[in-house]
Design a protein around this motif. Structure first.
Motif, PDB file in Angstrom:
ATOM      1  N   GLU A  49       0.820  -1.211   0.000  1.00 31.80           N
ATOM      2  CA  GLU A  49       0.000   0.000   0.000  1.00 31.80           C
ATOM      3  C   GLU A  49       0.854   1.262   0.000  1.00 31.80           C
ATOM      4  OE1 GLU A  49      -3.222   0.157   2.795  1.00 31.80           O
ATOM      5  OE2 GLU A  49      -3.673  -1.965   2.507  1.00 31.80           O
ATOM      6  N   LEU A  50       2.016   1.202   0.603  1.00 28.91           N
ATOM      7  CA  LEU A  50       2.876   2.381   0.723  1.00 28.91           C
ATOM      8  C   LEU A  50       3.859   2.551  -0.427  1.00 28.91           C
ATOM      9  CD1 LEU A  50       3.695   2.227   4.517  1.00 28.91           C
ATOM     10  CD2 LEU A  50       2.479   4.064   3.339  1.00 28.91           C
ATOM     11  N   ILE A  51       4.269   1.445  -1.027  1.00 27.97           N
ATOM     12  CA  ILE A  51       5.299   1.509  -2.056  1.00 27.97           C
ATOM     13  C   ILE A  51       4.773   0.849  -3.325  1.00 27.97           C
ATOM     14  CG2 ILE A  51       7.678   0.938  -2.647  1.00 27.97           C
ATOM     15  CD1 ILE A  51       8.226   0.739   0.383  1.00 27.97           C
ATOM     16  N   PRO A  52       4.248   1.654  -4.241  1.00 23.83           N
ATOM     17  CA  PRO A  52       3.741   1.082  -5.494  1.00 23.83           C
ATOM     18  C   PRO A  52       4.895   0.617  -6.380  1.00 23.83           C
ATOM     19  CG  PRO A  52       3.639   3.474  -5.565  1.00 23.83           C
ATOM     20  CD  PRO A  52       4.099   3.107  -4.179  1.00 23.83           C
ATOM     21  N   PRO A  53       4.602  -0.239  -7.353  1.00 25.17           N
ATOM     22  CA  PRO A  53       5.667  -0.719  -8.250  1.00 25.17           C
ATOM     23  C   PRO A  53       6.366   0.415  -9.000  1.00 25.17           C
ATOM     24  CG  PRO A  53       3.646  -1.973  -8.587  1.00 25.17           C
ATOM     25  CD  PRO A  53       3.310  -0.856  -7.656  1.00 25.17           C
ATOM     26  N   THR A  54       5.631   1.482  -9.310  1.00 26.54           N
ATOM     27  CA  THR A  54       6.216   2.653  -9.964  1.00 26.54           C
ATOM     28  C   THR A  54       5.578   3.895  -9.369  1.00 26.54           C
ATOM     29  OG1 THR A  54       4.545   2.667 -11.706  1.00 26.54           O
ATOM     30  CG2 THR A  54       6.568   1.438 -12.150  1.00 26.54           C
ATOM     31  N   GLY A  55       6.240   5.023  -9.536  1.00 29.89           N
ATOM     32  CA  GLY A  55       5.664   6.284  -9.107  1.00 29.89           C
ATOM     33  C   GLY A  55       6.125   6.741  -7.732  1.00 29.89           C
ATOM     34  N   TYR A  56       5.297   7.560  -7.135  1.00 29.45           N
ATOM     35  CA  TYR A  56       5.616   8.237  -5.878  1.00 29.45           C
ATOM     36  C   TYR A  56       5.729   7.270  -4.709  1.00 29.45           C
ATOM     37  CZ  TYR A  56       4.973  11.230  -1.796  1.00 29.45           C
ATOM     38  OH  TYR A  56       5.119  11.842  -0.582  1.00 29.45           O
ATOM     39  N   VAL A  57       6.768   7.469  -3.904  1.00 26.79           N
ATOM     40  CA  VAL A  57       6.947   6.766  -2.631  1.00 26.79           C
ATOM     41  C   VAL A  57       6.903   7.835  -1.555  1.00 26.79           C
ATOM     42  CG1 VAL A  57       8.522   5.402  -1.212  1.00 26.79           C
ATOM     43  CG2 VAL A  57       8.321   4.918  -3.657  1.00 26.79           C
ATOM     44  N   PRO A  58       6.073   7.678  -0.530  1.00 30.41           N
ATOM     45  CA  PRO A  58       5.960   8.716   0.508  1.00 30.41           C
ATOM     46  C   PRO A  58       7.314   9.093   1.109  1.00 30.41           C
ATOM     47  CG  PRO A  58       4.243   7.075   0.792  1.00 30.41           C
ATOM     48  CD  PRO A  58       5.171   6.556  -0.273  1.00 30.41           C
ATOM     49  N   ASP A  59       7.532  10.398   1.205  1.00 29.88           N
ATOM     50  CA  ASP A  59       8.811  10.911   1.716  1.00 29.88           C
ATOM     51  C   ASP A  59       9.075  10.494   3.159  1.00 29.88           C
ATOM     52  OD1 ASP A  59       9.375  12.197  -0.703  1.00 29.88           O
ATOM     53  OD2 ASP A  59       8.254  13.978  -0.095  1.00 29.88           O
ATOM     54  N   PHE A  60       8.018  10.338   3.961  1.00 33.54           N
ATOM     55  CA  PHE A  60       8.251  10.012   5.371  1.00 33.54           C
ATOM     56  C   PHE A  60       8.896   8.639   5.545  1.00 33.54           C
ATOM     57  CE2 PHE A  60       3.941   8.282   4.817  1.00 33.54           C
ATOM     58  CZ  PHE A  60       4.061   7.041   5.436  1.00 33.54           C
TER      59      PHE A  60
ATOM     60  N   PRO B 141      18.309  -0.716  11.376  1.00 32.65           N
ATOM     61  CA  PRO B 141      16.897  -0.671  11.005  1.00 32.65           C
ATOM     62  C   PRO B 141      15.984  -0.214  12.151  1.00 32.65           C
ATOM     63  CG  PRO B 141      17.899  -2.643  10.120  1.00 32.65           C
ATOM     64  CD  PRO B 141      18.927  -1.996  11.013  1.00 32.65           C
ATOM     65  N   ALA B 142      16.288  -0.618  13.370  1.00 33.08           N
ATOM     66  CA  ALA B 142      15.454  -0.206  14.509  1.00 33.08           C
ATOM     67  C   ALA B 142      15.473   1.313  14.676  1.00 33.08           C
ATOM     68  CB  ALA B 142      15.927  -0.889  15.791  1.00 33.08           C
ATOM     69  N   ALA B 143      16.614   1.943  14.467  1.00 29.15           N
ATOM     70  CA  ALA B 143      16.708   3.405  14.578  1.00 29.15           C
ATOM     71  C   ALA B 143      15.908   4.075  13.471  1.00 29.15           C
ATOM     72  CB  ALA B 143      18.166   3.844  14.519  1.00 29.15           C
ATOM     73  N   GLU B 144      15.949   3.506  12.272  1.00 34.03           N
ATOM     74  CA  GLU B 144      15.171   4.057  11.164  1.00 34.03           C
ATOM     75  C   GLU B 144      13.678   3.938  11.448  1.00 34.03           C
ATOM     76  OE1 GLU B 144      16.860   5.185   7.745  1.00 34.03           O
ATOM     77  OE2 GLU B 144      17.698   5.735   9.689  1.00 34.03           O
ATOM     78  N   TRP B 145      13.258   2.799  11.963  1.00 38.71           N
ATOM     79  CA  TRP B 145      11.851   2.577  12.298  1.00 38.71           C
ATOM     80  C   TRP B 145      11.406   3.565  13.373  1.00 38.71           C
ATOM     81  CZ3 TRP B 145       7.884   0.812  10.027  1.00 38.71           C
ATOM     82  CH2 TRP B 145       6.762   0.372  10.713  1.00 38.71           C
ATOM     83  N   ASP B 146      12.234   3.759  14.395  1.00 38.47           N
ATOM     84  CA  ASP B 146      11.901   4.719  15.457  1.00 38.47           C
ATOM     85  C   ASP B 146      11.760   6.128  14.891  1.00 38.47           C
ATOM     86  OD1 ASP B 146      11.878   2.751  17.393  1.00 38.47           O
ATOM     87  OD2 ASP B 146      13.928   3.139  18.068  1.00 38.47           O
ATOM     88  N   ALA B 147      12.607   6.494  13.929  1.00 39.26           N
ATOM     89  CA  ALA B 147      12.524   7.825  13.315  1.00 39.26           C
ATOM     90  C   ALA B 147      11.202   7.991  12.568  1.00 39.26           C
ATOM     91  CB  ALA B 147      13.704   8.054  12.386  1.00 39.26           C
ATOM     92  N   ILE B 148      10.773   6.959  11.873  1.00 37.73           N
ATOM     93  CA  ILE B 148       9.492   7.016  11.159  1.00 37.73           C
ATOM     94  C   ILE B 148       8.340   7.136  12.150  1.00 37.73           C
ATOM     95  CG2 ILE B 148       7.881   5.686   9.725  1.00 37.73           C
ATOM     96  CD1 ILE B 148      10.384   4.609   8.240  1.00 37.73           C
ATOM     97  N   LEU B 149       8.370   6.354  13.211  1.00 34.28           N
ATOM     98  CA  LEU B 149       7.294   6.387  14.204  1.00 34.28           C
ATOM     99  C   LEU B 149       7.208   7.725  14.930  1.00 34.28           C
ATOM    100  CD1 LEU B 149       7.616   2.819  15.753  1.00 34.28           C
ATOM    101  CD2 LEU B 149       5.866   3.641  14.167  1.00 34.28           C
ATOM    102  N   ALA B 150       8.324   8.459  15.000  1.00 36.59           N
ATOM    103  CA  ALA B 150       8.357   9.734  15.717  1.00 36.59           C
ATOM    104  C   ALA B 150       7.906  10.913  14.858  1.00 36.59           C
ATOM    105  CB  ALA B 150       9.766   9.990  16.250  1.00 36.59           C
ATOM    106  N   LEU B 151       7.660  10.705  13.576  1.00 41.24           N
ATOM    107  CA  LEU B 151       7.278  11.813  12.698  1.00 41.24           C
ATOM    108  C   LEU B 151       5.910  12.372  13.065  1.00 41.24           C
ATOM    109  CD1 LEU B 151       8.421  10.373   9.279  1.00 41.24           C
ATOM    110  CD2 LEU B 151       9.465  12.251  10.531  1.00 41.24           C
ATOM    111  N   PRO B 152       5.723  13.668  12.858  1.00 34.70           N
ATOM    112  CA  PRO B 152       4.415  14.275  13.136  1.00 34.70           C
ATOM    113  C   PRO B 152       3.334  13.682  12.226  1.00 34.70           C
ATOM    114  CG  PRO B 152       6.096  15.957  12.752  1.00 34.70           C
ATOM    115  CD  PRO B 152       6.711  14.644  12.400  1.00 34.70           C
ATOM    116  N   ALA B 153       2.159  13.459  12.784  1.00 35.37           N
ATOM    117  CA  ALA B 153       1.049  12.860  12.037  1.00 35.37           C
ATOM    118  C   ALA B 153       0.669  13.697  10.818  1.00 35.37           C
ATOM    119  CB  ALA B 153      -0.157  12.680  12.954  1.00 35.37           C
ATOM    120  N   ASP B 154       0.782  15.036  10.913  1.00 36.79           N
ATOM    121  CA  ASP B 154       0.386  15.857   9.760  1.00 36.79           C
ATOM    122  C   ASP B 154       1.342  15.675   8.579  1.00 36.79           C
ATOM    123  OD1 ASP B 154       2.365  17.202  11.208  1.00 36.79           O
ATOM    124  OD2 ASP B 154       1.608  19.179  10.681  1.00 36.79           O
ATOM    125  N   TRP B 155       2.619  15.409   8.837  1.00 40.41           N
ATOM    126  CA  TRP B 155       3.577  15.135   7.767  1.00 40.41           C
ATOM    127  C   TRP B 155       3.204  13.818   7.072  1.00 40.41           C
ATOM    128  CZ3 TRP B 155       9.569  14.324   8.548  1.00 40.41           C
ATOM    129  CH2 TRP B 155      10.171  14.122   7.307  1.00 40.41           C
TER     130      TRP B 155
END
Length: 126
Positions: free
Chosen positions: A10-21, A33-47
């Protein structure tokens, strides 16, 4: 779970836009990978919502897991690193990291031994 269903499909289509967050600025040259996951989880909901709206415009719709998300109700990502390790690419992370490091070493060596021109001439056009 395969990559053709679930959150990733749902987040990564075969082609086209991939969400920046999904690509937060790394904390260092080789974050875990755990640090990357934590960074994603900490992003503001509006972003996250803004990127999901952009994704919906590109795809024409959002998948069923993403549709109910609102600015005040962000996606209910799997919160457990252990669960994510079983269902994502984390199982392969050591191999992925080794391939990436080998690619960087190869390109650095090409520049050092031949030139930046040779490096760029060897890159694929697509």
């Amino acid at each position: 779970m395969g990559l053709d269903r679930g959150w990733l499909s749902e987040l990564i289509p075969p082609t086209g836009y991939v969400p920046d967050f999904l690509n937060p600025t790394p904390a260092g040259p080789a974050p875990a990978p755990a640090a990357e996951w934590d960074a994603i989880l900490a992003l503001p909901a509006d972003w996250v919502r803004q990127d999901l709206d952009h994704l919906a415009r590109h795809q024409g719709h959002l998948g069923p897991r993403l549709r109910p998300c609102t600015p005040t109700r962000p996606p209910a990502w799997p919160r457990s690193h252990k669960r994510s390790k079983r269902t994502g690419s984390w199982h392969y992370w050591a191999r992925i990291r080794a391939v990436l490091d080998a690619g960087i070493f190869y390109r650095a060596r090409t520049v050092a031994e031949h030139s930046a021109g040779r490096l760029f001439n060897d890159l694929h056009t697509s």
